[in-house]
Each structure stands twice: as C-alpha cells, then as structure tokens.
Design a protein around this motif. Structure first.
Motif, PDB file in Angstrom:
ATOM      1  N   TYR A   1      -6.056  -5.571 -10.817  1.00  0.00           N
ATOM      2  CA  TYR A   1      -6.013  -7.022 -10.598  1.00  0.00           C
ATOM      3  C   TYR A   1      -5.185  -7.314  -9.342  1.00  0.00           C
ATOM      4  CZ  TYR A   1      -7.922  -7.109 -15.270  1.00  0.00           C
ATOM      5  OH  TYR A   1      -8.727  -6.913 -16.366  1.00  0.00           O
ATOM      6  N   PRO A   2      -5.687  -6.908  -8.181  1.00  0.00           N
ATOM      7  CA  PRO A   2      -4.878  -6.987  -6.956  1.00  0.00           C
ATOM      8  C   PRO A   2      -4.520  -8.410  -6.542  1.00  0.00           C
ATOM      9  CG  PRO A   2      -7.168  -6.446  -6.444  1.00  0.00           C
ATOM     10  CD  PRO A   2      -7.031  -6.343  -7.931  1.00  0.00           C
ATOM     11  N   ARG A   3      -5.249  -9.402  -7.037  1.00  0.00           N
ATOM     12  CA  ARG A   3      -4.941 -10.780  -6.648  1.00  0.00           C
ATOM     13  C   ARG A   3      -3.741 -11.348  -7.401  1.00  0.00           C
ATOM     14  NH1 ARG A   3      -8.502 -12.408  -3.089  1.00  0.00           N
ATOM     15  NH2 ARG A   3     -10.554 -11.406  -3.041  1.00  0.00           N
ATOM     16  N   ILE A   4      -3.305 -10.653  -8.450  1.00  0.00           N
ATOM     17  CA  ILE A   4      -2.061 -11.042  -9.117  1.00  0.00           C
ATOM     18  C   ILE A   4      -0.911 -10.351  -8.401  1.00  0.00           C
ATOM     19  CG2 ILE A   4      -0.712 -10.966 -11.239  1.00  0.00           C
ATOM     20  CD1 ILE A   4      -3.255 -11.056 -12.829  1.00  0.00           C
ATOM     21  N   THR A   5      -0.043 -11.121  -7.781  1.00  0.00           N
ATOM     22  CA  THR A   5       1.124 -10.568  -7.093  1.00  0.00           C
ATOM     23  C   THR A   5       2.094 -10.004  -8.122  1.00  0.00           C
ATOM     24  OG1 THR A   5       0.889 -12.173  -5.312  1.00  0.00           O
ATOM     25  CG2 THR A   5       3.030 -11.104  -5.535  1.00  0.00           C
ATOM     26  N   THR A   6       2.614  -8.819  -7.854  1.00  0.00           N
ATOM     27  CA  THR A   6       3.507  -8.163  -8.806  1.00  0.00           C
ATOM     28  C   THR A   6       4.877  -7.909  -8.185  1.00  0.00           C
ATOM     29  OG1 THR A   6       2.592  -6.019  -8.140  1.00  0.00           O
ATOM     30  CG2 THR A   6       1.667  -7.052 -10.102  1.00  0.00           C
ATOM     31  N   LYS A   7       5.900  -8.170  -8.971  1.00  0.00           N
ATOM     32  CA  LYS A   7       7.272  -7.916  -8.520  1.00  0.00           C
ATOM     33  C   LYS A   7       8.014  -7.169  -9.621  1.00  0.00           C
ATOM     34  CE  LYS A   7       9.748 -10.585  -5.856  1.00  0.00           C
ATOM     35  NZ  LYS A   7      10.576 -11.636  -5.241  1.00  0.00           N
ATOM     36  N   GLY A   8       8.715  -6.110  -9.243  1.00  0.00           N
ATOM     37  CA  GLY A   8       9.531  -5.370 -10.190  1.00  0.00           C
ATOM     38  C   GLY A   8      10.985  -5.785 -10.086  1.00  0.00           C
ATOM     39  N   LEU A   9      11.623  -5.986 -11.220  1.00  0.00           N
ATOM     40  CA  LEU A   9      13.033  -6.373 -11.261  1.00  0.00           C
ATOM     41  C   LEU A   9      13.864  -5.137 -11.591  1.00  0.00           C
ATOM     42  CD1 LEU A   9      12.639  -9.725 -13.251  1.00  0.00           C
ATOM     43  CD2 LEU A   9      12.478  -9.342 -10.779  1.00  0.00           C
ATOM     44  N   LEU A  10      14.623  -4.662 -10.605  1.00  0.00           N
ATOM     45  CA  LEU A  10      15.433  -3.450 -10.760  1.00  0.00           C
ATOM     46  C   LEU A  10      16.910  -3.807 -10.776  1.00  0.00           C
ATOM     47  CD1 LEU A  10      13.631  -1.154  -8.136  1.00  0.00           C
ATOM     48  CD2 LEU A  10      13.066  -1.458 -10.556  1.00  0.00           C
ATOM     49  N   MET A  11      17.695  -2.959 -11.423  1.00  0.00           N
ATOM     50  CA  MET A  11      19.145  -3.122 -11.418  1.00  0.00           C
ATOM     51  C   MET A  11      19.777  -1.792 -11.047  1.00  0.00           C
ATOM     52  SD  MET A  11      19.856  -5.551 -14.738  1.00  0.00           S
ATOM     53  CE  MET A  11      21.524  -5.941 -14.248  1.00  0.00           C
TER      54      MET A  11
ATOM     55  N   TRP B   1       3.775   1.256   5.715  1.00  0.00           N
ATOM     56  CA  TRP B   1       3.052   2.049   6.717  1.00  0.00           C
ATOM     57  C   TRP B   1       1.705   2.486   6.174  1.00  0.00           C
ATOM     58  CZ3 TRP B   1       4.577   2.441  11.653  1.00  0.00           C
ATOM     59  CH2 TRP B   1       5.912   2.154  11.948  1.00  0.00           C
ATOM     60  N   GLN B   2       1.621   2.763   4.874  1.00  0.00           N
ATOM     61  CA  GLN B   2       0.377   3.263   4.280  1.00  0.00           C
ATOM     62  C   GLN B   2      -0.479   2.151   3.667  1.00  0.00           C
ATOM     63  OE1 GLN B   2       3.438   5.055   3.568  1.00  0.00           O
ATOM     64  NE2 GLN B   2       2.823   6.225   5.371  1.00  0.00           N
ATOM     65  N   LEU B   3       0.010   0.912   3.684  1.00  0.00           N
ATOM     66  CA  LEU B   3      -0.712  -0.184   3.034  1.00  0.00           C
ATOM     67  C   LEU B   3      -2.009  -0.506   3.782  1.00  0.00           C
ATOM     68  CD1 LEU B   3      -0.591  -2.321   0.766  1.00  0.00           C
ATOM     69  CD2 LEU B   3       0.538  -3.853   2.400  1.00  0.00           C
ATOM     70  N   GLU B   4      -3.119  -0.476   3.054  1.00  0.00           N
ATOM     71  CA  GLU B   4      -4.414  -0.751   3.679  1.00  0.00           C
ATOM     72  C   GLU B   4      -5.214  -1.827   2.947  1.00  0.00           C
ATOM     73  OE1 GLU B   4      -5.174   0.374   6.502  1.00  0.00           O
ATOM     74  OE2 GLU B   4      -3.583   1.901   6.675  1.00  0.00           O
ATOM     75  N   ASN B   5      -4.891  -2.105   1.683  1.00  0.00           N
ATOM     76  CA  ASN B   5      -5.639  -3.094   0.906  1.00  0.00           C
ATOM     77  C   ASN B   5      -5.510  -4.470   1.545  1.00  0.00           C
ATOM     78  OD1 ASN B   5      -6.402  -5.072  -1.066  1.00  0.00           O
ATOM     79  ND2 ASN B   5      -6.123  -3.562  -2.681  1.00  0.00           N
ATOM     80  N   PRO B   6      -6.607  -5.093   2.014  1.00  0.00           N
ATOM     81  CA  PRO B   6      -6.510  -6.378   2.714  1.00  0.00           C
ATOM     82  C   PRO B   6      -5.953  -7.502   1.850  1.00  0.00           C
ATOM     83  CG  PRO B   6      -8.812  -5.807   2.260  1.00  0.00           C
ATOM     84  CD  PRO B   6      -8.001  -4.597   1.950  1.00  0.00           C
ATOM     85  N   ILE B   7      -6.220  -7.437   0.526  1.00  0.00           N
ATOM     86  CA  ILE B   7      -5.675  -8.463  -0.369  1.00  0.00           C
ATOM     87  C   ILE B   7      -4.156  -8.371  -0.395  1.00  0.00           C
ATOM     88  CG2 ILE B   7      -5.555  -9.251  -2.760  1.00  0.00           C
ATOM     89  CD1 ILE B   7      -8.433  -8.250  -3.109  1.00  0.00           C
ATOM     90  N   LYS B   8      -3.630  -7.149  -0.506  1.00  0.00           N
ATOM     91  CA  LYS B   8      -2.187  -6.962  -0.573  1.00  0.00           C
ATOM     92  C   LYS B   8      -1.523  -7.250   0.773  1.00  0.00           C
ATOM     93  CE  LYS B   8      -1.970  -5.870  -4.895  1.00  0.00           C
ATOM     94  NZ  LYS B   8      -1.411  -6.891  -5.841  1.00  0.00           N
TER      95      LYS B   8
END
Length: 624
Positions: A402-412, A537-544
C-alpha cells in the motif's frame, strides 16, 4: 438533600466538606479553559509563523462540556492556545503573549463562572496551567479551580498512591485535581456540590486539606451515553484550527487549505509500556470502544458543520480487534464521507493485518505511524511492548503493498540501566539492532526520540528513586522531548551555530558500552542519518519519491530552513525527479549551511557526508 453518608469514607467526607465550604450556594456555571500549549518563555515567533505549534481543537474539554450539560449545567470554553496563535498570525509585529490575560478576564466578566476547569495534557503545558489558575484566583478568590488531564493525573512520584500531588503542591491556587477521564466523575463532583447526590459518589478526585494530600482514586464506571458523546465546541471556529498550526504529524501531506480535525474511536490501550502514561491514565489494558455508527455520524457532522476533510485519529490503539476495525473502515468507505485520516499516535504492529490495512486504504487512510521503539528483544521485553521484531517486519511487508499510505516508525533510544529488573541498560549493540530492524521494515521515515521522562510512569519513578531525575524537572519544563517544536534539539542546533560542542559517532567502538544521556543526543543524530537519509540513494519508487519530496519541502522551506543535511538530500530527490535546476539550488544551500554553521561543519566530515555532497554534484553535472 444529601443521601446517606453511611457508605462514605473519611476521605470522601473531608473532600465533600471542603467542596461545601468553597461552594456554599452550589454551582451552575462551568468555564473550561484550554491553556497556551507553549509557555511564554518557550514561545518562538519563528516556530509559530511556520505553523509548527500544535493547534488541536479542545476535544477533551468539548466532551466534558457535553457530559455536564446532560446534567443541566451551563458551560462555555475558552481556547487560549488557539486565540494566541490566531492573534499572532493576524498582527505578528504587535503581538504580545500576555494578551491572554485580557481575553480570560473578559470571559470571566461575561460568563461569571462558579467553577473553572483547566486542562493540561502534557508536562510542557504545566507552567501555563498554573499561571491561569493564579490569574483566576486573583480575579475572584471564590471561583473554584479544578485541573484535569493526563499530566495533572500523572504528576506524582507514585501514581498508584498520590496521583496529582505534584500539581497540588506546586500550585496552591488549584483547589482540586480531577483524575483520569472525567466524562462521569466531573458531573458527579458538580452534583455533590449542589447536594443532588452524596459524598459516597465521589470518584477520581484529589486535593490538599490543611496541607495534607487527600484523594479518592476509585474510578467512575463509564456510561455508554457519555462514552459515545460527541464534543460540544460552543462557538469555537473549529474550521480554522488547522490553518494556524499542526494537527498530528502528517499535515504536510494534505492539499493546501484542507480543514483538519480530530476524532476518538477507542479510549485506552492494551499495551503496558513503562515509559507511557496511557496504561496508568486509562486503566491497565482497558480499551473502551465507541459505537461505530455514532462515530461515523460525528464525522458527518464535522464535515457538514465545519467543512472538515481530514481527521487525525486520537486513538492509542485504533486497530483493537480486527473485525471491529474492518467494520469501522468499511462503514467509513460506504458512507462516502470524503474525509481522509491518519494515525499519528502510532498503531500496534502486532495488530496490523492485510484486511485492516486494505479497509483503511479504501476508507481514505493516508498515513500511519508505528510504535516500534526498539529492534532489540531484550529492550522490548523490559519496556514491555505488545509487539516483537517479527511483528514489525511483517507490518513492514504488508505496508509495501500500500505505497500510497505514508508510513512513519516511532523509535526510542537511551533506555537506562534497571538492575532490579535485570536490565543492564541499552547498549550500543542494542541500538544497532534498532537501526537494522528499521532498515528492514523500510518505512518512509522514522522519528527517533531519546527517552523522555514523563510524570508518574514506571521508568520515571525508577529514575527519581535512583537520583537520575528531580521532582522539579517534572513541572519546570527542563525535562522535555529532544525532538519537536518545543524540544531540545532545535535549541541546540541554533545555539551551536557559531561554536558547536564536539561531535562523536558513539556507535563506533565498544558494542557493549551503555552510553550516557548526553551521548544519546549525538547517537540520535547518527541514527536519524542512517535510517532516514542513507536509503534515499536507492529510492526509485515514484510514489515514495513524491511523498518524501513533500516532506522535504516542509522540512527545508518551513520547519528547518538551515538544515544542511535536509537540503543535501532534497537535492538528491530533485535530481531523481529530473529537476536539475532545483537540485543545484538545494545542493548550493546545503554547502552554504554546512560551511557557515559550526553545528553542521562538525558533523559532515565525521559521517562522510561532505564526500557524498561532492559525489552528488558530479552526478548532477553529468545530467545537465
């Protein structure tokens, strides 16, 4: 008439006596106050100008207003946080922060309340809350002041025995602290003041009597009607809130001018995270679920009355129960609400299923945060988290569909040693586990927060007991998040422009070493670079690429304009979009900021970022 006192405890009787003394004629008119979310000494016009401060509609106060009006009381709400931001935007040159005092006096003159309730969600608001309480008492000593909210309940060295005690001791002008959710308990409190019911109905209330702390910690049983009730905002211009500040963390995804709001589906959380207040505030493992059809009705009203087209889900456990969650989002889609949504607070990874995400996508979910915290099993057991590494990796795989859903990870990062729990502290090796799991999940972005101690929770109490923290830090604003609009990091980078502290990559070296809290600040920076920037550097997905392009516009043109690292990788994204002129422009800014700012000048060579800038320039030159 009061009913029989036969079941009243001594504490109930004492509090009822104080209430009768303060309100001998009872009460009818209740003013609810939303304080400025940023105290005066922290308020920064540059941050306000860029809409970085939170400007949420006062959802909790709206619910309280609806609940007590069911019992015949007259209420009103004044939102000083919204009013300050609105006033600043209208005339920034002549803005005076303390104009809130004039507005509050005018409201007190007009409304003439018997009781004033002040909410305080987060520790950073504490100073604003106490100043409002003192102002109200100076205005009229006879107005009863009650404070409520998450911070006011949690502000204690032991939440189980003395919730709210730090607030009462710090501000004598606060007569009572309402504990936990007040949907039912606050109405009972008012009814007792008016002689409608007896003291044996007191729940969730604390006060000082002759300098001694007295509390009723028994919780009010939630009623279906008050759980499902929608907030009453009176005449507040809810449609304007999102134009003045942040609602959630995904505002940059929305088309300009989109009206955003908030809604609550489930109250509480199944998790028992020891750094978090939800478990203690709402009840251990308790999740109360609102009626789905009534929630959807509320969304329709928000759309029709205020023009809301996006909502942040306030829930801490929105995916509680697969069947119910799918039913919610299917109903959302079936009604064709035309309202998108996000879950900024973080979803539980172990609850994520293909069916839930598909239904959420169809309903218009545009973004999800995932509460990850750590990628190390030992840390996760000590927290403890309801999800493990396998759940995180599975969630990451589902979200790739589901690439159109933006995802964020919450790290501590920065979990301290706790010998009595057989936890040695978070080592460098454990931090590397978090970095590696984050890379494998491959979410769009990660927000990394060094551990922040908040009042009342288990980890904070441990730090207090071992002298790593003072009680004063829980009320004076010195213990605050590193990231965010009121966080320490922005101040640090600004203060170190001319002469920065030495920067060290602490992730190199002894893997079993436990870093200090001071070292964690530099570790945060390295983690941020490794899990967020390197992969571009490796990102190629146009949606992302398109999603992150919007994010970098927000970062580099609004929130962090002199961010050398951000502008460097913004140049990379522009190159990938074949915007060569813009790529050169962003690269030029990155060089200017990295060379003219000692904070960045110390970081670029240690992480090899200066060489990456040269490589990117070479690639861009070849494309011209």
């Amino acid at each position: 008439m009061y009913i029989s006192l036969s079941t009243s405890t001594p504490e109930m009787f004492k509090i009822a006596q104080k209430l009768k003394l303060l309100l001998p004629e009872g009460c009818k008119r209740i003013l609810l106050v939303e304080p400025p979310n940023v105290p005066e000494e922290d308020w920064d016009p540059a941050v306000a100008k860029n809409n970085r401060y939170p400007v949420y509609e006062p959802y909790g106060l709206g619910v309280i207003s609806s609940c007590v009006e069911l019992r015949g009381y007259t209420t009103d709400i004044i939102d000083l946080n919204f009013m300050l931001q609105d006033n600043f935007k209208n005339d920034p040159e002549n803005f005076k922060y303390r104009v809130w005092e004039e507005w509050l006096k005018q409201k007190l003159d007009e409304f003439r309340p018997d009781v004033t309730g002040i909410t305080c969600m987060f520790t950073i608001y504490h100073r604003s809350m106490t100043r409002i309480a003192r102002f109200v008492k100076r205005y009229n000593l006879n107005i009863v002041v009650i404070a409520g909210g998450v911070h006011t309940t949690m502000a204690s060295t032991d939440i189980k025995t003395s919730p709210g005690q730090l607030v009462l001791e710090d501000c004598g002008e606060i007569d009572f602290v309402g504990l936990n959710e007040g949907n039912d308990s606050f109405g009972d409190f008012l009814d007792i003041a008016n002689g409608k019911i007896g003291p044996d109905n007191l729940t969730q209330i604390a006060t000082l009597i002759d300098g001694n702390y007295v509390a009723i910690t028994k919780k009010a049983e939630p009623k279906t009607k008050t759980l499902n009730i929608a907030p009453n905002y009176h005449d507040l211009p809810i449609e304007r809130y999102s134009s003045l500040g942040r609602i959630g963390i995904f505002d940059w995804l929305l088309p300009p001018g989109t009206r955003a709001g908030t809604i609550l589906i489930n109250r509480g959380c199944r998790a028992h995270c020891r750094f978090c207040s939800v478990d203690e505030f709402n009840g251990r493992g308790i999740v109360l679920k609102r009626d789905i059809d009534l929630v959807l009705d509320q969304l329709e009203r928000m759309r029709d009355v205020y023009g809301i087209r996006h909502v942040m889900l306030l829930d801490d456990d929105i995916f509680n129960g697969e069947e119910r969650t799918v039913e919610l989002f299917n109903g959302w889609a079936k009604r064709k609400l035309g309202i998108t949504c996000d879950a900024s607070n973080g979803v539980i990874a172990s609850a994520v299923t293909q069916e839930i995400i598909h239904a959420a996508s169809e309903a218009g979910c545009i973004a999800l945060s995932f509460g990850i915290e750590s990628g190390n099993p030992e840390v996760l057991r000590n927290i403890p988290k309801p999800s493990g590494v396998k759940h995180y990796l599975r969630a990451g795989e589902i979200m790739k569909k589901y690439p159109r859903i933006t995802t964020k990870g919450l790290l501590m990062v920065g979990f301290p040693p706790e010998p009595e729990r057989n936890f040695p502290g978070e080592s460098i090796r454990m931090i590397w586990d978090t970095i590696n799991v984050a890379k494998q999940m491959d979410l769009d972005w990660y927000a990394i927060q060094p551990l922040n101690f908040i009042p009342g929770v288990d980890m904070t109490n441990h730090a207090l007991a071992h002298g790593a923290l003072t009680k004063q830090a829980l009320t004076d604003g010195s213990e605050r998040p590193v990231r965010g609009s009121t966080g320490k990091q922005d101040r640090r980078s600004e203060n170190e422009k001319i002469e920065a502290l030495t920067f060290i990559n602490h992730l190199d070296g002894d893997l079993d070493r436990i870093p200090s809290r001071e070292e964690v600040l530099d570790i945060w920076f390295v983690m941020d670079y490794m899990v967020n920037y390197e992969k571009l550097w490796q990102l190629e997905n146009p949606i992302k690429i398109d999603i992150l392009h919007k994010f970098f516009i927000r970062m580099c043109d609004h929130t962090h304009k002199e961010n050398a690292l951000g502008n460097l990788f913004f140049a990379l994204l522009e190159y990938k979009l074949k915007n060569i002129e813009q790529a050169n422009y962003r690269l030029k800014l990155a060089r200017e900021f990295s060379q003219g700012n000692d904070y960045w000048r110390k970081r670029f060579p240690i992480l090899g970022i200066d060489k990456l800038a040269e490589e990117l320039q070479h690639i861009i030159n070849k494309a011209e």
